[in-house]
Enzyme design. Structure first.
Site, PDB file in Angstrom:
ATOM      1  N   SER A 146       0.854  -1.189   0.000  1.00 49.68           N
ATOM      2  CA  SER A 146       0.000   0.000   0.000  1.00 49.68           C
ATOM      3  C   SER A 146       0.885   1.232   0.000  1.00 49.68           C
ATOM      4  O   SER A 146       1.984   1.218   0.573  1.00 49.68           O
ATOM      5  CB  SER A 146      -0.904   0.025   1.237  1.00 49.68           C
ATOM      6  OG  SER A 146      -1.576   1.272   1.348  1.00 49.68           O
ATOM      7  N   TYR A 159      -3.295  -0.548   9.925  1.00 45.53           N
ATOM      8  CA  TYR A 159      -3.014  -0.801   8.514  1.00 45.53           C
ATOM      9  C   TYR A 159      -1.673  -0.209   8.094  1.00 45.53           C
ATOM     10  O   TYR A 159      -0.873  -0.867   7.418  1.00 45.53           O
ATOM     11  CB  TYR A 159      -4.151  -0.237   7.665  1.00 45.53           C
ATOM     12  CG  TYR A 159      -4.117  -0.628   6.208  1.00 45.53           C
ATOM     13  CD1 TYR A 159      -4.611  -1.862   5.795  1.00 45.53           C
ATOM     14  CD2 TYR A 159      -3.626   0.247   5.253  1.00 45.53           C
ATOM     15  CE1 TYR A 159      -4.604  -2.220   4.454  1.00 45.53           C
ATOM     16  CE2 TYR A 159      -3.610  -0.100   3.909  1.00 45.53           C
ATOM     17  CZ  TYR A 159      -4.099  -1.327   3.519  1.00 45.53           C
ATOM     18  OH  TYR A 159      -4.093  -1.683   2.188  1.00 45.53           O
TER      19      TYR A 159
END
Length: 266
Positions: A146, A159
């Site tokens: 990501s 995350y």
């Protein structure tokens, strides 16, 4: 004379998180290239639906339940995939989960869950599959990361930490696997429209978008499609041997601006 033997024409592939989103789209894209694909996820019926799409187009797809947070499940899945498809040439680690919220308010259980799925989960797959690749002196490992790993966003809970850890793991693996014939690649999505995070409440999303805007993370509303990320993965694993795409970051293109007055029309 080439420095490396070429990839086999068909390369048995494992895709985790294959029930939806980037995982499902990647399984379809790689099957379209002629690779037999093992689809793994906890939601078996959804994987079967993806597999049917692949088979309807003449591809080869195998489905087996997989929970990347459970070592026994990983062993059962990979063993079944190898029995069905043969030695695994490509691993795409795409399983994911996200819970929005302030890191210090998130429960330790929710925080640890995200670390388990995004960091320990890929390691379980690597631990099971990479030794065989090393023995055969070829293979591709693609980790779906990501852009949060390089530009952490507020209210992403665990995350950011999980994907940053995955990024560090990929760098370490490239050093450790240099000269083995096994390539480790990071495909780093920007904002992507998938099912992940769609169970969030308005109370979660409202403050998140406000903070993202304040910190400059919401420049425009366009998002990537899962198929965009699948195309990136397909490109990475299709790179001929002798070269190695280390990091591929994909961002959504911004909406076209209206031409200034008097400017020529496109």
């Amino acid at each position: 004379m080439p420095r490396f033997d070429p990839h086999p024409v068909t390369r048995p592939t494992v895709v985790t998180g294959a029930s939806s989103g980037i995982g499902a789209a990647t399984a379809i894209a790689l099957a379209e290239l002629g690779h037999p694909v093992a689809l793994g996820a906890r939601r078996v019926p959804e994987c079967e639906a993806v597999a049917k799409r692949i088979r309807d187009k003449g591809g080869v797809a195998f489905v087996h339940r997989l929970d990347v947070t459970d070592s026994d499940s990983v062993e059962e899945f990979v063993t079944a995939a190898e029995k069905e498809l043969g030695d695994i040439e490509i691993l795409v680690s795409a399983a994911g989960v996200v819970r929005f919220g302030l890191a210090y308010e998130m429960t330790p259980a929710d925080f640890a869950r995200q670390l388990d799925v995004h960091l320990a989960g890929p390691h379980r797959m690597l631990h099971r599959l990479v030794p065989g690749m090393v023995e055969r002196q070829r293979g591709d490992v693609v980790l779906i990361g990501s852009d949060c790993s390089v530009s952490p966003r507020p209210r992403m809970g665990a995350y950011n930490a999980a994907k940053s850890g995955l990024e560090a793991l990929s760098v370490q693996l490239r050093m450790e696997l240099e000269g083995t014939g096994v390539r480790v690649s990071m495909v780093r999505p920007g904002p992507t429209s998938t099912e992940m995070g769609t169970d969030a409440t308005v109370e979660d999303v409202g403050p998140l978008l406000e903070d993202w805007s304040k910190w400059g993370f919401a420049r425009h509303p366009y998002m990537l499609r899962a198929s965009d990320m699948a195309a990136a993965v397909a490109s990475v694993v299709s790179t001929p041997r002798g070269s190695h795409v280390i990091v591929s970051e994909v961002q959504p293109e911004a909406p076209l601006r209206r031409p200034a007055s008097g400017a020529p029309q496109p």
